[in-house]
Design a protein around this motif. Structure first.
Motif, short mmCIF file in Angstrom:
data_model
loop_
_atom_site.label_atom_id
_atom_site.label_comp_id
_atom_site.label_asym_id
_atom_site.label_seq_id
_atom_site.Cartn_x
_atom_site.Cartn_y
_atom_site.Cartn_z
N UNK A 68 0.85 -1.18 0.00
CA UNK A 68 0.00 0.00 0.00
C UNK A 68 0.89 1.23 0.00
N UNK A 69 0.53 2.23 -0.78
CA UNK A 69 1.36 3.43 -0.82
C UNK A 69 0.82 4.45 -1.80
N UNK A 70 1.48 5.59 -1.94
CA UNK A 70 1.04 6.61 -2.88
C UNK A 70 1.17 6.14 -4.32
N UNK A 71 0.14 6.39 -5.10
CA UNK A 71 0.10 6.02 -6.50
C UNK A 71 -0.46 7.21 -7.28
N UNK A 72 0.10 7.49 -8.44
CA UNK A 72 -0.35 8.61 -9.27
C UNK A 72 -1.23 8.10 -10.40
N UNK A 73 -2.24 8.90 -10.77
CA UNK A 73 -3.06 8.55 -11.92
C UNK A 73 -2.48 9.18 -13.19
N UNK A 74 -3.20 9.06 -14.29
CA UNK A 74 -2.70 9.54 -15.57
C UNK A 74 -2.54 11.05 -15.61
N UNK A 75 -3.23 11.76 -14.69
CA UNK A 75 -3.19 13.22 -14.68
C UNK A 75 -2.28 13.78 -13.58
N UNK A 76 -1.60 12.89 -12.86
CA UNK A 76 -0.68 13.33 -11.82
C UNK A 76 -1.28 13.46 -10.44
N UNK A 288 -7.69 1.91 -9.37
CA UNK A 288 -7.82 2.49 -10.71
C UNK A 288 -6.62 3.33 -11.14
N UNK A 289 -6.00 4.06 -10.20
CA UNK A 289 -4.83 4.87 -10.56
C UNK A 289 -3.75 3.98 -11.17
N UNK A 290 -3.58 2.81 -10.60
CA UNK A 290 -2.56 1.87 -11.06
C UNK A 290 -3.02 1.10 -12.29
N UNK A 291 -4.26 0.62 -12.26
CA UNK A 291 -4.78 -0.22 -13.33
C UNK A 291 -4.80 0.46 -14.68
#
Length: 400
Positions: A68-76, A288-291
């Protein structure tokens, strides 16, 4: 791209040694690196009968604190999500709660915290899980937990140059060979070059970039010695350039072999013959951010997941936790898992699952009896297994 003559036996020996070494670092590290032992315990008929059966949803399958940790989406945008879903299956959400509870208990042990703190952590874990499961606030923010606040603040400032310096040691378009990155063997180099000619790879890049018809070039690649459970499987780092050479932008991709999950799937769940497709589908449901930054592919006859790495994707290191930070961390992380499970459930399923979770409390402990007693059993099992692992590793190292 640099290539080397086939040297698989030496590579495998080094990977095995590295894996044993990482798992011997602490009891918490041993738990993180040994999903198989957890599910061997879970396979007992007596254990299975003692656990509640929640709605069938995509679960992480290896829900320890390091995943578990910080994850960025396609828009940052950045959020805390499940960041590793190699073991994901459609299964019982209670399994994620157990795995997380065990990991938190071992993190407390590694921080020399008293047993009463572990009991309080499990109580807070259930409350945080239920709050986010039902769409409410967990009443805790990352800023209230020093080791998490520090990582989240750093994640928000990181750019490509930080990822390049950390992963490839430079911003130039090459991957330097050394302890972590090894030269490709000729079949690997050819397979990677062919992979980057496939349309699905270009669609991934288009999704990442938000635009179409850009040139995509594989600039460099190397075998990547990374992680613990993935050691010994196919794992490559690939550096790509997008756009014309003068205005080219770089992206780093992680290409990882997908293997059968140790986590048991629900009885009537869809069977995925392609484990990479299973992982990508589970990621999109849980994180979803990762997927959105992953695709399933084939490499050297094996299923692989291709994932873009972003500088904001980081890991929490929960070492030397204070009592307050440990309790808050348990609530926060369980809330992340609760939200991932809850978004897949219908309202009636959430209500029934919450009712089940709040039942069968232990006298003097505001947490389900099944959860607390299971964590006690698992902690004792993994502590003994960890010490035996250390003995065998030490003897093996001495013999070598």
């Amino acid at each position: 791209m640099k290539t080397a003559k086939a040297n698989i036996p030496d590579r495998r020996s080094t990977l095995d040694q590295q894996r044993h070494s990482k798992m011997a670092e602490s009891a918490h590290a041993y738990v993180r690196g040994n999903t198989k032992r957890f599910y061997e315990w879970l396979a007992s008929d007596a254990v299975k009968a003692s656990l509640p059966s929640g709605p069938d949803v995509w679960i992480c399958g290896d829900c320890h604190t390091g995943n578990l940790g910080p994850v960025a989406d396609l828009h940052g945008n950045i959020d805390i999500e499940i960041r590793d879903v190699d073991q994901t299956v459609i299964g019982n959400p209670a399994h994620d709660l157990l795995r997380l509870g065990l990991s938190l208990a071992m993190a407390a042990r590694s921080s020399d915290l008293p047993g009463v703190t572990t009991a309080l952590m499990i109580e807070e874990m259930i409350e945080g899980y239920i709050a986010r499961l039902t769409g409410h606030s967990a009443n805790i923010t990352p800023n209230e937990i020093e080791p998490i606040r520090r990582v989240m603040r750093l994640a928000g400032t990181r750019q490509w140059k930080h990822l390049a310096e950390e992963r490839i040691e430079d911003v130039t378009p090459t991957i330097p060979l050394g302890r972590r990155y090894w030269a490709l063997e000729e079949p690997e180099r050819t397979a990677l070059e062919n992979l980057f000619q496939e349309e699905k790879l270009h669609r991934l890049v288009e999704g990442i970039r938000g635009r179409t018809e850009e040139q995509v070039a594989l600039l460099d690649a190397a075998y990547w010695m990374k992680g613990c459970s993935s050691l010994g499987k196919l794992r490559f780092a690939a550096l790509i350039g997008v756009g014309k050479k003068k205005h080219r932008q770089f992206h780093l991709l992680d290409i990882k072999e997908a293997t059968a999950a140790a986590a048991p799937r629900a009885l009537h769940a869809l069977v995925y013959e392609d484990h990479a497709e299973r992982v990508v589908t589970g990621a999109r449901a849980l994180s979803p951010f990762l997927g959105d930054r992953m695709i399933a592919a084939q490499l050297l006859g094996k299923p692989v997941i291709v994932r873009e790495l972003r500088p904001q994707d980081m890991k929490f290191e929960l070492n030397r936790l204070t009592r307050e930070d440990a309790i808050r961390t348990a609530r926060l992380m369980a809330g992340v898992v609760g939200r991932a499970h809850g978004r897949q459930m219908k309202p009636a399923q959430r209500t029934a699952w919450v009712k089940e979770l709040r039942s069968r409390h232990t006298r003097g402990l505001d947490a389900p009896r099944w959860l607390w007693s299971s964590i006690l059993d698992l902690a004792a099992l993994h502590e003994a297994a960890y010490l035996e692992h250390c003995r065998l590793y030490a003897l093996g190292g001495a013999a070598a």
